[in-house]
Motif scaffolding. Structure first.
Motif, PDB file in Angstrom:
ATOM      1  N   ALA A 192      47.020  16.906  -1.092  1.00 56.19           N
ATOM      2  CA  ALA A 192      47.622  17.104  -0.108  1.00 56.19           C
ATOM      3  C   ALA A 192      47.908  18.278   0.104  1.00 56.19           C
ATOM      4  N   SER A 193      46.632  19.307  -0.284  1.00 60.02           N
ATOM      5  CA  SER A 193      47.684  21.078  -0.198  1.00 60.02           C
ATOM      6  C   SER A 193      46.153  21.002   0.662  1.00 60.02           C
ATOM      7  N   ARG A 194      45.218  20.618   0.883  1.00 50.96           N
ATOM      8  CA  ARG A 194      43.840  20.369   1.397  1.00 50.96           C
ATOM      9  C   ARG A 194      44.335  19.770   2.803  1.00 50.96           C
ATOM     10  N   GLY A 195      44.874  19.802   3.755  1.00 45.91           N
ATOM     11  CA  GLY A 195      45.346  18.672   5.272  1.00 45.91           C
ATOM     12  C   GLY A 195      45.640  17.410   5.130  1.00 45.91           C
ATOM     13  N   ARG A 235      28.965  33.369 -14.776  1.00 46.64           N
ATOM     14  CA  ARG A 235      29.866  32.975 -12.478  1.00 46.64           C
ATOM     15  C   ARG A 235      30.148  31.853 -12.782  1.00 46.64           C
ATOM     16  N   VAL A 236      30.803  31.705 -12.697  1.00 41.94           N
ATOM     17  CA  VAL A 236      31.412  30.219 -12.580  1.00 41.94           C
ATOM     18  C   VAL A 236      31.203  29.767 -10.978  1.00 41.94           C
ATOM     19  N   LEU A 237      30.796  28.736 -10.176  1.00 39.13           N
ATOM     20  CA  LEU A 237      31.170  28.514  -9.021  1.00 39.13           C
ATOM     21  C   LEU A 237      32.036  27.063  -8.589  1.00 39.13           C
ATOM     22  N   ALA A 238      33.077  27.144  -7.966  1.00 36.39           N
ATOM     23  CA  ALA A 238      33.206  25.461  -8.324  1.00 36.39           C
ATOM     24  C   ALA A 238      33.941  25.117  -6.983  1.00 36.39           C
ATOM     25  N   PRO A 239      32.820  24.186  -6.032  1.00 32.41           N
ATOM     26  CA  PRO A 239      33.353  24.085  -4.660  1.00 32.41           C
ATOM     27  C   PRO A 239      34.697  22.973  -4.577  1.00 32.41           C
ATOM     28  N   ASP A 240      35.408  23.088  -3.609  1.00 31.01           N
ATOM     29  CA  ASP A 240      35.613  21.446  -2.915  1.00 31.01           C
ATOM     30  C   ASP A 240      34.664  21.386  -1.920  1.00 31.01           C
ATOM     31  N   GLN A 241      33.942  19.795  -2.466  1.00 24.49           N
ATOM     32  CA  GLN A 241      32.959  19.458  -2.099  1.00 24.49           C
ATOM     33  C   GLN A 241      33.542  18.933  -0.379  1.00 24.49           C
ATOM     34  N   ARG A 242      31.993  18.311   0.416  1.00 25.58           N
ATOM     35  CA  ARG A 242      32.582  17.939   1.154  1.00 25.58           C
ATOM     36  C   ARG A 242      33.701  16.209   1.494  1.00 25.58           C
ATOM     37  N   GLY A 243      34.192  16.687   2.966  1.00 22.97           N
ATOM     38  CA  GLY A 243      34.846  15.775   2.217  1.00 22.97           C
ATOM     39  C   GLY A 243      36.562  16.198   2.029  1.00 22.97           C
ATOM     40  N   TYR A 244      36.443  17.055   1.259  1.00 24.82           N
ATOM     41  CA  TYR A 244      37.700  17.950   0.737  1.00 24.82           C
ATOM     42  C   TYR A 244      38.181  18.954   1.092  1.00 24.82           C
ATOM     43  N   SER A 245      37.155  19.881   1.444  1.00 25.50           N
ATOM     44  CA  SER A 245      37.580  21.289   2.023  1.00 25.50           C
ATOM     45  C   SER A 245      37.849  20.829   3.799  1.00 25.50           C
ATOM     46  N   PRO A 246      39.073  21.173   3.657  1.00 26.21           N
ATOM     47  CA  PRO A 246      39.466  21.113   5.295  1.00 26.21           C
ATOM     48  C   PRO A 246      38.198  20.969   6.839  1.00 26.21           C
ATOM     49  N   GLY A 247      37.359  22.304   5.959  1.00 31.95           N
ATOM     50  CA  GLY A 247      36.378  22.466   6.980  1.00 31.95           C
ATOM     51  C   GLY A 247      35.713  21.583   7.362  1.00 31.95           C
ATOM     52  N   ALA A 248      35.238  20.847   5.977  1.00 31.18           N
ATOM     53  CA  ALA A 248      34.190  20.271   5.717  1.00 31.18           C
ATOM     54  C   ALA A 248      34.242  18.667   5.678  1.00 31.18           C
ATOM     55  N   ARG A 249      35.218  18.308   6.611  1.00 33.55           N
ATOM     56  CA  ARG A 249      35.576  16.379   6.972  1.00 33.55           C
ATOM     57  C   ARG A 249      34.423  16.416   8.589  1.00 33.55           C
ATOM     58  N   PRO A 250      33.081  15.641   8.653  1.00 33.21           N
ATOM     59  CA  PRO A 250      32.794  15.059   9.318  1.00 33.21           C
ATOM     60  C   PRO A 250      33.492  13.243   9.488  1.00 33.21           C
ATOM     61  N   ALA A 251      33.281  12.870  11.116  1.00 37.26           N
ATOM     62  CA  ALA A 251      33.508  11.722  10.967  1.00 37.26           C
ATOM     63  C   ALA A 251      33.172  10.960  11.243  1.00 37.26           C
TER      64      ALA A 251
END
Length: 281
Positions: A186-189, A50-66
């Protein structure tokens, strides 16, 4: 699973393989996304994992703290722990490339109970890398890390038309894959926002709670490096063994650039499959 959350942040995840398979985490580096793992992920999934590949912090549009403090390695490793928990609690096999390798080593060092095996691709344990920075060669190879400390400049430059592809090609990436990475970001925000998220990992290095992360890894470990790497010296990866306390294997790919998962996905997948299938107990 297509996402998980931690502290109000939402991370996108690409999943391959059977949901009841042994989980393998694939952690991407800079400046890429989970898409860079596709060929390797398919091979592992075909083998029943079972392979899980996340878009990590800063790359996922919903996970970009300032704040840059939010991108310390301890936070990045804690994100991986949250993914492990969302996937059933682990322990898991973890594989990381480039900055993803740093997160993989950090996860194994800081949260050993979550890790079955660890594979670092291109980049060694942070303590080994820091020691190598005392040499003029590694300092020269890492010149861009100092540039990335400048606020705003790297993301402005790399988001200019054609600049991203040219920069990637100078490190050995093909034009087609460089354009793929540019389009994925570019597709991620938006390209500039995604690049800024990745650059913040570099900006947060002076703020790590454990400077250099001088914590050994107990899990069985595999280090894969390529002699065409323009960012990491052989001395850096040869120093990796000093921080391994369990079974350890070091493999070198000849004639391959820094982008091992792109250039040699089958060979890398073969090594990972050997490593995760080994009966270490």
């Amino acid at each position: 699973m297509d996402s998980f959350t931690r502290d109000g942040l939402r991370f996108d995840v690409t999943e391959h393989g059977p949901p009841d398979g042994t989980p393998v985490l694939l952690l991407h580096g800079f400046p890429q996304t989970a898409a860079s793992w596709e060929p390797v992920a398919r091979r592992l999934a075909d083998a029943g994992y079972r392979v899980l590949a996340p878009d990590q912090r800063g790359y996922s549009p919903g996970a970009r703290p300032a704040r840059r403090r939010a991108y310390r390695v301890e936070e990045l490793a804690a994100d991986a722990v949250a993914l492990v928990d969302a996937a059933g609690g682990g322990p898991v096999h973890v594989v990381g490339h480039d900055w993803g390798a740093i997160v993989a080593w950090a996860l194994a060092a800081l949260h050993p109970e979550r890790v079955r095996t660890v594979t670092g691709v291109s980049v060694p344990h942070p303590a080994a890398f820091l020691r190598a920075m005392r040499s003029s060669r590694q300092v020269a190879l890492s010149w861009y890390t100092y540039l990335f400390q400048l606020p705003g400049l790297p993301e402005r430059f790399l988001s200019r038309p054609g600049a991203f592809v040219r920069a990637m090609r100078r490190t050995g990436q093909t034009p087609e894959r460089a354009r793929r990475d540019e389009a994925a970001l570019a597709s991620r925000g938006g390209l500039r926002a995604a690049v800024a998220g990745g650059v913040n990992w570099y900006r947060a290095t002076p703020l790590w709670e454990h400077p250099g992360l001088p914590i050994p890894v107990e899990a069985p470990a595999l280090m894969v490096w390529s002699d065409g790497d323009t960012a990491v010296s052989r001395a850096a990866v040869e120093g990796n063994a000093a921080w391994m306390r369990g079974p350890y294997r070091f493999e070198v790919f000849s004639g391959v650039s820094h982008w091992i998962p792109d250039e040699a996905p089958d060979r890398l997948a073969d090594l990972v499959l050997e490593h995760v299938a080994e009966r270490w107990d």
